[in-house]
Design a protein around this motif. Sequence first.
Motif, mmCIF file in Angstrom:
data_model
loop_
_atom_site.group_PDB
_atom_site.id
_atom_site.type_symbol
_atom_site.label_atom_id
_atom_site.label_comp_id
_atom_site.label_asym_id
_atom_site.label_seq_id
_atom_site.Cartn_x
_atom_site.Cartn_y
_atom_site.Cartn_z
ATOM 1 N N UNK A 16 11.838 22.808 8.768
ATOM 2 C CA UNK A 16 11.865 21.754 7.618
ATOM 3 C C UNK A 16 10.558 21.346 6.853
ATOM 4 N N UNK A 17 10.694 21.135 5.647
ATOM 5 C CA UNK A 17 9.526 20.773 5.045
ATOM 6 C C UNK A 17 9.517 19.297 4.896
ATOM 7 N N UNK A 18 8.647 18.562 5.501
ATOM 8 C CA UNK A 18 8.477 16.999 5.580
ATOM 9 C C UNK A 18 7.281 16.601 5.009
ATOM 10 N N UNK A 19 7.339 15.663 3.986
ATOM 11 C CA UNK A 19 6.188 15.066 3.453
ATOM 12 C C UNK A 19 5.623 13.916 4.290
ATOM 13 N N UNK A 20 4.361 13.856 4.148
ATOM 14 C CA UNK A 20 3.825 12.407 4.808
ATOM 15 C C UNK A 20 2.765 11.766 3.980
ATOM 16 N N UNK A 21 2.864 10.468 4.402
ATOM 17 C CA UNK A 21 1.986 9.376 3.398
ATOM 18 C C UNK A 21 0.629 9.483 4.089
ATOM 19 N N UNK A 22 -0.163 9.587 2.953
ATOM 20 C CA UNK A 22 -1.694 9.501 2.983
ATOM 21 C C UNK A 22 -1.994 8.033 3.792
ATOM 22 N N UNK A 23 -2.440 7.933 5.179
ATOM 23 C CA UNK A 23 -2.532 6.713 5.372
ATOM 24 C C UNK A 23 -3.970 6.015 4.899
ATOM 25 N N UNK A 24 -4.755 6.608 4.185
ATOM 26 C CA UNK A 24 -5.875 6.015 3.545
ATOM 27 C C UNK A 24 -5.786 5.670 2.063
ATOM 28 N N UNK A 25 -4.738 6.439 1.413
ATOM 29 C CA UNK A 25 -4.368 5.747 0.045
ATOM 30 C C UNK A 25 -2.695 5.735 0.060
ATOM 31 N N UNK A 26 -2.592 4.596 -0.370
ATOM 32 C CA UNK A 26 -1.278 4.078 -0.632
ATOM 33 C C UNK A 26 -0.445 4.861 -1.487
ATOM 34 N N UNK A 27 0.830 5.317 -1.377
ATOM 35 C CA UNK A 27 1.665 6.031 -2.412
ATOM 36 C C UNK A 27 1.235 7.254 -2.529
ATOM 37 N N UNK A 28 0.259 7.947 -1.830
ATOM 38 C CA UNK A 28 -0.175 9.180 -2.184
ATOM 39 C C UNK A 28 0.358 10.241 -0.885
ATOM 40 N N UNK A 29 1.025 11.454 -1.179
ATOM 41 C CA UNK A 29 1.366 12.237 -0.197
ATOM 42 C C UNK A 29 0.411 13.174 0.153
ATOM 43 N N UNK A 30 0.188 13.522 1.383
ATOM 44 C CA UNK A 30 -0.698 14.523 1.990
ATOM 45 C C UNK A 30 -0.175 15.973 1.472
ATOM 46 N N UNK A 31 -1.253 16.972 1.129
ATOM 47 C CA UNK A 31 -0.924 18.086 0.836
ATOM 48 C C UNK A 31 -1.139 19.252 1.862
#
Length: 366
Positions: A341-356
């Motif tokens: 599965x491809x799962x996106x994760x939230x960046x804990x240091x920047x709100x509403x930003x997805x980690x790449x």
Amino acid sequence: MCIRDRYMGMYTYPIDMKTKEGAPFWSLPKRPPTELLFQSSDELDCYFISAAACLRAKVFGIEIPQNARNKEIRELLGKQAEKVSVPNFKPSDEKAKQISSQVNKENENAQEIDVEGEGSVGNQPELEQMKKEFQKLLEEYMATLKEGQQVCYPEEFEKDNDENQHIDYIYAMANLRAKTYKLEHMEWINVKLKAGRIIPALATTTSCVAGLQTIELCKVIAGTEIEHLKNAFLSLAVPIMRLSEPGPPPVTKLLDNLKVTIWDRWVVKTQDSAATNITQVFETLLKTYGLKPRDVFYRSEPVYMENLMSIHGREAEKEETLKKPISDLLDLEEGEEYVDLTITFENPNKKDEILTNTPLVRVHIK
């Protein structure tokens, strides 16, 4: 054999077949093959029969007439070929399943579909019978040879000698295939020019690259230390070849204490794998890596979208999706033990930003 494989492809996937999404199965880049029946009155058919027969004769040391490229000879060979009785096509449900399985696997890898069944195992008992018959014929033929006499002779490609019929064969074969898939006809001279560039490339650079890849694959299978693996820089035009040790893969820093590479894969395996759901996957990833999962994709299709599921009025649907076993959410082949599965994760240091550059998540479902 290739003609029968096309028949099997159309038997497995009829022209009016629809995908599970309701779209036509036969849509570009896939083209449905059309039936071609041999006719001695068709110039292209005779072209192919003549060139193929002459090349095969030369390989086995059988003399061919000097005027073999004449239209009259081609028509004569075409009329002889028309007398050959070919068994009628009989569909095989077993091979249809093999083709279907092959197409499904290629879909998973987002690769172009080829339903001609090339490379398939085929009917094993039939293959074994053919091997025995061939071995018997070979033994009978070998008994007729004089000591030191060659069984067959190599035929090296040469585009500049029209009399050897190499370009004739390629021209006829390519245009018959184009005719099968309703592609544009190519003139003889254009085939000669293209074959003159492609075939030498296949016999030189492509062969070298394939050989180098095979050597490295053998090292991997043998468990060779990484310092013995090699990158190759090759140019036959100069000519030059340089070998170097491969460098480490690029590292992506997700958190201060979490780094990944393109080769990493996060694995989730619960006590009851068959009942594993998205909630359990999210909890495992959050606990293990300290990252909050957000959206889930399988291949290129969305399975769970946080923003859509959080819309007012979809609470029940969200809860059902999160709690339902993953194997029930996806259209899977029977017997599959895991899904990537491809799962996106939230960046804990920047709100509403997805980690790449986060790894794929392999979830065991059995």
